[in-house]
Design an enzyme around this catalytic site. Sequence first.
Site, PDB file in Angstrom:
ATOM      1  N   CYS A  97      15.660   7.469   4.563  1.00  0.00           N
ATOM      2  CA  CYS A  97      16.110   6.810   3.240  1.00  0.00           C
ATOM      3  C   CYS A  97      15.435   5.215   2.980  1.00  0.00           C
ATOM      4  CB  CYS A  97      17.648   6.638   3.301  1.00  0.00           C
ATOM      5  SG  CYS A  97      18.234   5.720   1.765  1.00  0.00           S
ATOM      6  N   CYS A 194      24.279   7.805   4.660  1.00  0.00           N
ATOM      7  CA  CYS A 194      24.366   7.144   3.554  1.00  0.00           C
ATOM      8  C   CYS A 194      24.838   7.730   2.469  1.00  0.00           C
ATOM      9  CB  CYS A 194      23.148   6.243   3.319  1.00  0.00           C
ATOM     10  SG  CYS A 194      21.553   7.102   3.050  1.00  0.00           S
TER      11      CYS A 194
END
Length: 384
Positions: A97, A194
């Site tokens: 990410c 996340c």
Amino acid sequence: VAVLLSGGVDSSVALELVKRQGFTPRAFYLKIWLEDELAHLGECPWEEDWDYASQVAKQSGTPLEGVSLQREYWDQVVQYLIEESRAGRTPNPDVMCNSRIKFGMFYHYVGKHFDKIATGHYARVQHFEDGAPSKLLMSPDKIKDQTYFLCNLKQEQLRNALFPVGELDKPQVRALARELNLPTQDRKDSQGICFLGKLKFEDFIGHHLGENPGRVVDFETGKELGEHKGLWFHTIGQRKGLGSATAKFTHLGPWYVAAKDVAGNILYVTNRYEEMQAPRNALDLDNLNWLSGAPPPSLASSPKLDVMIKMRHGPNMHRASLEIAPGGATAGVRLETRDAGLAPGQYAAIYHPETGECLAGGVVSDSTFLTPPFLDSREVSTVG
């Protein structure tokens, strides 16, 4: 400066520190949730995150814009997570990410129009006016330090990074948030992957890969103990989730995941985990990413490098020796102390032993899969 607001206390304080340093910030909230994919799996806190980010930006007097990167996140991170899990490896979507989304696609679409991209990571970065490579350094908060999650950044990405809370520890960040009366001052830290929010990883991966039952086998003896629902539900060194798979032999436990045979769809477990030696202190790394843009110049005279290494996020580090192959993309690693759960696919972050500089990140090679001590892993005996 583009500031990535997540709705948490760390990025909220980072925004205020950017202003204190004399920069003009503009705040961005990255929409990376998979609305269509996950809506039916449970409640997720994304609306709450956006609400907190909006309150923080409003109080700060900073413009806030939402940037939708859902498709990019699916292509760049979620597909990686699913395919690595399918292959029996242990992926780290948070590492991806950062390198592929926050400092990757966001930079490509928006960040390139700003001098820097600021986040709430617990890490320090040093920039040099003489054009020397920027350096990524550990946070003084050894527990919260997040350089592990940043070890896959390229030098050009690191050059664009600001980590305003990097010199602080968590209690100092909380104290500053209260001093500033930020809306996020008492908000708990997020946990887990996340984009999943409150969703369980097992539910997500089960939704995409389903179940693929196979045998659970004692790593030392070859005896069949039960059945697993899919190798992707289990991680090397893990004890959680083995209850039903080893139900008939609970009295001989606790049982831990020792290895996986992906081709044979066999999950190997052991009740003697602490006694297992290899590869607790030896592994190979692939896809080494040197944050400076190139391997250290010292490798020209010797392929060996003494380092500190993190095998996962957290304060624990190992002293280690690296023997780096020509070209600097792969390395053999020897740890001075054993590690409790080396798993192919997981990331390792490599540090200078004295300065705390994060030098590189690499992926634990498939060669790190353990081979059961009995001769033929296909000849499994069934008991009880």
